[in-house]
Design an enzyme around this catalytic site. Sequence first.
Site: not given
Length: 673
Positions: A403-404, A425, A526
């Site tokens: 996701a997304p 997910d 990230c």
Amino acid sequence: MPGRRSRNKQGDPAPLEPKPNTATGTRAQKRKAKEDAVKPAKKVKKAAPAPAPAPKGKGKGKALSMEDAEALLAQFEGAAGAPKPKKAKKAKVVQPEPESESEEEEEMVSGQEDDEGEWESDEEGLDALDGLEELEDDEFDVDEDDEDGERPAAQELVFSDEESSEEDEDEDEAPAKSNKLSAKRSRALEAAALREAADAEAELIRTNIAGVAQPGHEDDDEDDDDFVLPTEEDKAREAKEGQDAQVVHGRIRDIVRVLGDFKRFGSKTRSRSEYVTQLLEDIVSYYGYTPFLAEKLFHLFSPDEAISFFDANETPRPVTIRTNTLKTRRRDLAQSLINRGVSLEPIGKWTKVGLQVFESSVPIGATPEYLAGHYMLQSPSSFLPVIALAPQPNERVLDMASAPGGKTTYMSALMQNTGLVFANDANNARTKSLSANVHRLGCKNVVVCSYDGREFPKVLGGFDRVLLDSPCSGTGVVSKDQSVKVNKTERDFALLSHLQKQLILCAIDSVNPNSATGGYLVYSTCSVTVDENEAVVEYALKKRPHVKLVPAGLEFGVEGFTSFRGKKFNADMHLTRRFYPHVHNMEGFFVAKLKVGKRQKKTTPAKDEVEPGLVGIEGEEGGDDAADEAGDVTFNDEEDQKLIEDTRRRQLKAKGLRVPAKGKGGKPAATKA
């Protein structure tokens, strides 16, 4: 005036001497006589304060004979057919009193009109004047009417040309003077600007080079010793009165300069750790991080680069979109958006589908192209894991945390809607946006599911390639989510690291090592911390010896850490890639690509040898298989009975039945509730 001139000029006066073309010669003589009567007066006025008559001012009277004047006039008329460039304006000089000159000209012309006998009596003088004027003006002015003597209606052109030339002379003199002044002024301004630029550049070189000793500049040491660390009294006063942001920022820059060359700039009475401690306190105060997170991020970089990283987190990253190649091409999409008033350009040479949006007169997320699925709003850092994975057509691919849907739809486009992509997910609520993007972009080879990623080896396995964009702390996307500065604690990092280690082992076990085209896993986050990146990959390499690091296939990026603050990692850890906002102008990101090989059976496995090297997460799917590979396994009835009893008790609880206490025989006496 123009009317009087034209009326008096209509008739041809008596010719001075017989010529083949009498009319043309007469007009030329009258025009030249008129010009000669005006021009000498102007020239004498410029040469001396007391004007003299024009015929006498030219010379002694015998300087040019009658025969010579006639020869020059004939030569002029003969050469009139060959046009020459007009340069009369170069010989003009600005007159101080144009009004008096025009009155002078009117009086001379009126005198010519009233007494035409004077023209005949002074023919010789006029011819001489014509000769002199032709010597002066022949190379500058050739009248267009004299070019062709056969044109009978040339006299109107002669008068209009004469009047327009006089008017042009007066009109062009003022702009020429103003142009000279403006040119001087512009040259002066340019010289001043160059001097200011040179001074600014010299000042920049003197002040902004930190930590570099310039030879021959011993006087700089006086300025370098100005900075001193604040005392305890200064800190107490700042805590009471409040800190000035400009003062704190200036102090940060000064400390960074000192730490850049501590031997030169540092104080002899202060240690380096004191400067670092003060710098961390100022970072917490100025940028708003918690002390724990500020210190954790600060130690990833050098002092000056750390400040650049913190500054970059205060600036939002540019808006970028990814072209959906299933429906359009980047060139066509860019042209369509430009027609709608969007300013954009390609992100870089490393991607063929990315576009960076600078400004837009329409909402970039509500255009007809967006609704039609021609592009998707996606950060460039999300392109990197898919580029590293490089899925091929007709493969089975798993996206464990999809996701997304940006990475899932990108993989579907690279596979050209062939093969199969499992988009998983763990959060069931997020699968709604995932499904919406899959349908909008026209991806027909995607299967959406919602499982805990740690269950996937048992749910489904045997994938050619697996992408694990693991949940992380988000320290690389602070510019997008400022709450990361204050809501992440040391416990959060420990829990996230534990979860990431579980997920990467499950992802490795989901890869088919016998795949003819694949057998790859890409791990990405990230985050920029070592605990969530290199440490997790190092753990996976130790727990799964048949896995090795391979080049990520990315043309840019910073190499991963092979050692960090005393910790040593795998020698191939430099094949991983790190991306920073202050270096690459994108969110902070980490990408590692692993090749999953075939398991090798151990001939003489022993528990004492296996367990110490594989100490890690216990009781998780995809854990150690050392116990299964140790040798023959025997059955114990007593242990099996206990396991069976516990299983039956859990089943009764799941059905809502009352579970009594265990009896002496070890079997529960279950009754209906």
